[in-house]
Motif scaffolding. Structure first.
Motif, PDB file in Angstrom:
ATOM      1  N   ASN A   1     -37.110 -40.831  23.890  1.00 35.49           N
ATOM      2  CA  ASN A   1     -36.624 -42.210  24.008  1.00 35.49           C
ATOM      3  C   ASN A   1     -35.564 -42.596  22.977  1.00 35.49           C
ATOM      4  OD1 ASN A   1     -38.436 -42.667  26.182  1.00 35.49           O
ATOM      5  ND2 ASN A   1     -40.077 -42.974  24.694  1.00 35.49           N
ATOM      6  N   LEU A   2     -34.791 -41.649  22.546  1.00 34.16           N
ATOM      7  CA  LEU A   2     -33.739 -41.911  21.565  1.00 34.16           C
ATOM      8  C   LEU A   2     -32.717 -42.912  22.092  1.00 34.16           C
ATOM      9  CD1 LEU A   2     -33.061 -41.031  18.708  1.00 34.16           C
ATOM     10  CD2 LEU A   2     -31.736 -39.152  19.664  1.00 34.16           C
ATOM     11  N   THR A   3     -32.454 -42.866  23.392  1.00 32.84           N
ATOM     12  CA  THR A   3     -31.481 -43.801  23.971  1.00 32.84           C
ATOM     13  C   THR A   3     -32.007 -45.232  24.005  1.00 32.84           C
ATOM     14  OG1 THR A   3     -32.230 -43.215  26.193  1.00 32.84           O
ATOM     15  CG2 THR A   3     -30.256 -42.091  25.361  1.00 32.84           C
ATOM     16  N   ASN A   4     -33.322 -45.421  23.895  1.00 33.10           N
ATOM     17  CA  ASN A   4     -33.870 -46.776  23.823  1.00 33.10           C
ATOM     18  C   ASN A   4     -33.499 -47.442  22.501  1.00 33.10           C
ATOM     19  OD1 ASN A   4     -35.036 -46.339  26.287  1.00 33.10           O
ATOM     20  ND2 ASN A   4     -37.095 -46.063  25.493  1.00 33.10           N
ATOM     21  N   ILE A   5     -33.345 -46.637  21.471  1.00 29.45           N
ATOM     22  CA  ILE A   5     -32.998 -47.156  20.146  1.00 29.45           C
ATOM     23  C   ILE A   5     -31.486 -47.193  19.969  1.00 29.45           C
ATOM     24  CG2 ILE A   5     -33.246 -46.772  17.665  1.00 29.45           C
ATOM     25  CD1 ILE A   5     -35.864 -45.207  18.417  1.00 29.45           C
ATOM     26  N   PHE A   6     -30.820 -46.116  20.386  1.00 24.70           N
ATOM     27  CA  PHE A   6     -29.369 -45.989  20.247  1.00 24.70           C
ATOM     28  C   PHE A   6     -28.754 -45.886  21.639  1.00 24.70           C
ATOM     29  CE2 PHE A   6     -31.263 -43.818  16.544  1.00 24.70           C
ATOM     30  CZ  PHE A   6     -30.732 -44.598  15.526  1.00 24.70           C
ATOM     31  N   ASN A   7     -28.525 -47.018  22.296  1.00 22.48           N
ATOM     32  CA  ASN A   7     -28.047 -46.972  23.673  1.00 22.48           C
ATOM     33  C   ASN A   7     -26.567 -46.628  23.810  1.00 22.48           C
ATOM     34  OD1 ASN A   7     -27.030 -49.382  22.797  1.00 22.48           O
ATOM     35  ND2 ASN A   7     -28.007 -50.628  24.351  1.00 22.48           N
ATOM     36  N   THR A   8     -25.838 -46.572  22.705  1.00 25.42           N
ATOM     37  CA  THR A   8     -24.426 -46.170  22.751  1.00 25.42           C
ATOM     38  C   THR A   8     -24.210 -44.814  22.090  1.00 25.42           C
ATOM     39  OG1 THR A   8     -23.921 -47.349  20.699  1.00 25.42           O
ATOM     40  CG2 THR A   8     -23.621 -48.564  22.768  1.00 25.42           C
ATOM     41  N   LEU A   9     -25.270 -44.069  21.912  1.00 31.22           N
ATOM     42  CA  LEU A   9     -25.201 -42.781  21.231  1.00 31.22           C
ATOM     43  C   LEU A   9     -24.270 -41.815  21.953  1.00 31.22           C
ATOM     44  CD1 LEU A   9     -26.561 -41.405  18.780  1.00 31.22           C
ATOM     45  CD2 LEU A   9     -28.201 -40.451  20.379  1.00 31.22           C
TER      46      LEU A   9
ATOM     47  N   LYS B   1     -20.729 -36.918  23.855  1.00 32.39           N
ATOM     48  CA  LYS B   1     -19.495 -36.166  23.630  1.00 32.39           C
ATOM     49  C   LYS B   1     -19.699 -34.955  22.728  1.00 32.39           C
ATOM     50  CE  LYS B   1     -16.958 -39.261  25.734  1.00 32.39           C
ATOM     51  NZ  LYS B   1     -16.845 -39.138  27.143  1.00 32.39           N
ATOM     52  N   LYS B   2     -20.631 -35.043  21.777  1.00 34.54           N
ATOM     53  CA  LYS B   2     -20.808 -33.962  20.803  1.00 34.54           C
ATOM     54  C   LYS B   2     -22.285 -33.739  20.532  1.00 34.54           C
ATOM     55  CE  LYS B   2     -16.532 -35.289  18.599  1.00 34.54           C
ATOM     56  NZ  LYS B   2     -15.866 -35.847  17.455  1.00 34.54           N
ATOM     57  N   ILE B   3     -22.684 -32.464  20.540  1.00 35.07           N
ATOM     58  CA  ILE B   3     -24.041 -32.121  20.095  1.00 35.07           C
ATOM     59  C   ILE B   3     -23.975 -30.872  19.228  1.00 35.07           C
ATOM     60  CG2 ILE B   3     -25.253 -33.159  22.055  1.00 35.07           C
ATOM     61  CD1 ILE B   3     -25.715 -30.329  23.100  1.00 35.07           C
ATOM     62  N   TRP B   4     -24.691 -30.936  18.151  1.00 35.62           N
ATOM     63  CA  TRP B   4     -24.830 -29.788  17.258  1.00 35.62           C
ATOM     64  C   TRP B   4     -26.319 -29.553  17.042  1.00 35.62           C
ATOM     65  CZ3 TRP B   4     -21.566 -33.904  15.910  1.00 35.62           C
ATOM     66  CH2 TRP B   4     -20.201 -33.645  16.050  1.00 35.62           C
ATOM     67  N   PHE B   5     -26.785 -28.407  17.466  1.00 37.03           N
ATOM     68  CA  PHE B   5     -28.168 -27.987  17.236  1.00 37.03           C
ATOM     69  C   PHE B   5     -28.119 -26.723  16.396  1.00 37.03           C
ATOM     70  CE2 PHE B   5     -28.980 -30.950  20.579  1.00 37.03           C
ATOM     71  CZ  PHE B   5     -30.266 -31.385  20.343  1.00 37.03           C
ATOM     72  N   GLU B   6     -27.562 -26.844  15.214  1.00 38.90           N
ATOM     73  CA  GLU B   6     -27.352 -25.690  14.349  1.00 38.90           C
ATOM     74  C   GLU B   6     -28.588 -25.379  13.515  1.00 38.90           C
ATOM     75  OE1 GLU B   6     -23.815 -26.541  12.113  1.00 38.90           O
ATOM     76  OE2 GLU B   6     -22.545 -26.310  13.879  1.00 38.90           O
ATOM     77  N   ASN B   7     -28.795 -24.086  13.290  1.00 35.36           N
ATOM     78  CA  ASN B   7     -29.872 -23.598  12.417  1.00 35.36           C
ATOM     79  C   ASN B   7     -31.247 -24.112  12.833  1.00 35.36           C
ATOM     80  OD1 ASN B   7     -28.015 -22.165  10.717  1.00 35.36           O
ATOM     81  ND2 ASN B   7     -27.424 -24.152   9.884  1.00 35.36           N
TER      82      ASN B   7
ATOM     83  N   THR C   1     -21.763 -44.034  18.629  1.00 33.32           N
ATOM     84  CA  THR C   1     -22.857 -44.026  17.683  1.00 33.32           C
ATOM     85  C   THR C   1     -23.253 -42.583  17.417  1.00 33.32           C
ATOM     86  OG1 THR C   1     -23.662 -46.091  18.611  1.00 33.32           O
ATOM     87  CG2 THR C   1     -25.176 -44.893  17.206  1.00 33.32           C
ATOM     88  N   TYR C   2     -23.570 -42.302  16.181  1.00 33.46           N
ATOM     89  CA  TYR C   2     -23.821 -40.949  15.705  1.00 33.46           C
ATOM     90  C   TYR C   2     -25.243 -40.856  15.170  1.00 33.46           C
ATOM     91  CZ  TYR C   2     -22.807 -36.806  12.833  1.00 33.46           C
ATOM     92  OH  TYR C   2     -22.794 -35.566  12.274  1.00 33.46           O
ATOM     93  N   PHE C   3     -26.011 -39.855  15.639  1.00 36.02           N
ATOM     94  CA  PHE C   3     -27.372 -39.630  15.163  1.00 36.02           C
ATOM     95  C   PHE C   3     -27.402 -38.309  14.414  1.00 36.02           C
ATOM     96  CE2 PHE C   3     -31.774 -38.092  15.853  1.00 36.02           C
ATOM     97  CZ  PHE C   3     -32.458 -39.129  15.261  1.00 36.02           C
ATOM     98  N   ASP C   4     -27.779 -38.355  13.144  1.00 32.10           N
ATOM     99  CA  ASP C   4     -27.728 -37.181  12.275  1.00 32.10           C
ATOM    100  C   ASP C   4     -29.073 -36.995  11.584  1.00 32.10           C
ATOM    101  OD1 ASP C   4     -27.123 -35.206  10.438  1.00 32.10           O
ATOM    102  OD2 ASP C   4     -25.352 -36.195   9.665  1.00 32.10           O
ATOM    103  N   THR C   5     -29.684 -35.825  11.784  1.00 26.95           N
ATOM    104  CA  THR C   5     -30.976 -35.578  11.146  1.00 26.95           C
ATOM    105  C   THR C   5     -30.855 -34.683   9.927  1.00 26.95           C
ATOM    106  OG1 THR C   5     -31.482 -33.665  12.510  1.00 26.95           O
ATOM    107  CG2 THR C   5     -32.199 -35.826  13.322  1.00 26.95           C
ATOM    108  N   ARG C   6     -30.204 -33.550  10.069  1.00 20.82           N
ATOM    109  CA  ARG C   6     -30.023 -32.558   8.999  1.00 20.82           C
ATOM    110  C   ARG C   6     -31.272 -32.328   8.165  1.00 20.82           C
ATOM    111  NH1 ARG C   6     -23.843 -32.997   6.907  1.00 20.82           N
ATOM    112  NH2 ARG C   6     -23.047 -33.797   8.854  1.00 20.82           N
ATOM    113  N   GLY C   7     -32.277 -31.765   8.802  1.00 23.61           N
ATOM    114  CA  GLY C   7     -33.461 -31.325   8.072  1.00 23.61           C
ATOM    115  C   GLY C   7     -34.414 -32.420   7.661  1.00 23.61           C
ATOM    116  N   LYS C   8     -34.562 -33.433   8.480  1.00 21.79           N
ATOM    117  CA  LYS C   8     -35.485 -34.528   8.156  1.00 21.79           C
ATOM    118  C   LYS C   8     -36.916 -34.244   8.601  1.00 21.79           C
ATOM    119  CE  LYS C   8     -32.356 -37.437   6.587  1.00 21.79           C
ATOM    120  NZ  LYS C   8     -31.611 -36.835   5.531  1.00 21.79           N
ATOM    121  N   GLY C   9     -37.151 -33.065   9.209  1.00 20.82           N
ATOM    122  CA  GLY C   9     -38.511 -32.678   9.562  1.00 20.82           C
ATOM    123  C   GLY C   9     -38.967 -33.120  10.940  1.00 20.82           C
ATOM    124  N   PHE C  10     -38.059 -33.341  11.867  1.00 20.57           N
ATOM    125  CA  PHE C  10     -38.443 -33.758  13.208  1.00 20.57           C
ATOM    126  C   PHE C  10     -39.282 -32.697  13.922  1.00 20.57           C
ATOM    127  CE2 PHE C  10     -35.277 -36.936  12.536  1.00 20.57           C
ATOM    128  CZ  PHE C  10     -35.641 -37.989  13.345  1.00 20.57           C
ATOM    129  N   GLY C  11     -38.841 -31.444  13.935  1.00 16.69           N
ATOM    130  CA  GLY C  11     -39.591 -30.369  14.577  1.00 16.69           C
ATOM    131  C   GLY C  11     -39.454 -30.311  16.088  1.00 16.69           C
TER     132      GLY C  11
END
Length: 88
Positions: free
Chosen positions: A16-24, A50-56, A1-11
């Motif tokens: 608890n992200l794993t509670n929503i996406f337990n196969t992330l 397996k993969k994390i990108w915290f770019e920019n 499972t892939y979680f992608d924000t790309r500038g959605k304003g999370f800050g």
């Protein structure tokens, strides 16, 4: 499972992200103005991550134990941050 924000304003890294996406296994957290990232935030993903990108973002410090619980990472990117040191 892939979680992608790309500038959605999370800050900050969502709790608890794993509670929503337990196969992330991949996180793309770009352009969010995140300034810190800790081992406690990545720990719930454990060896599944397996993969994390915290770019920019605004990360300046990478804690020395950040990847202690995520040892199966295959791809990491902190491109575009202003990293000045590792450790806490």
């Amino acid at each position: 499972t892939y979680f992608d924000t790309r500038g959605k304003g999370f800050g900050c890294f969502p709790k608890n992200l794993t509670n929503i996406f337990n196969t992330l296994d991949s996180i793309n957290f770009q352009n969010e103005n995140v300034s810190t990232l800790t081992r406690n935030e990545l720990q719930p993903f454990g060896s599944k991550l397996k993969k994390i990108w915290f770019e920019n973002n605004a990360i300046e410090v990478i804690p020395v134990d950040l990847f202690e619980d995520t040892r199966n990472l295959e791809s990491i990117s902190f491109y575009g941050n202003k990293i000045i040191t590792t450790g806490f």
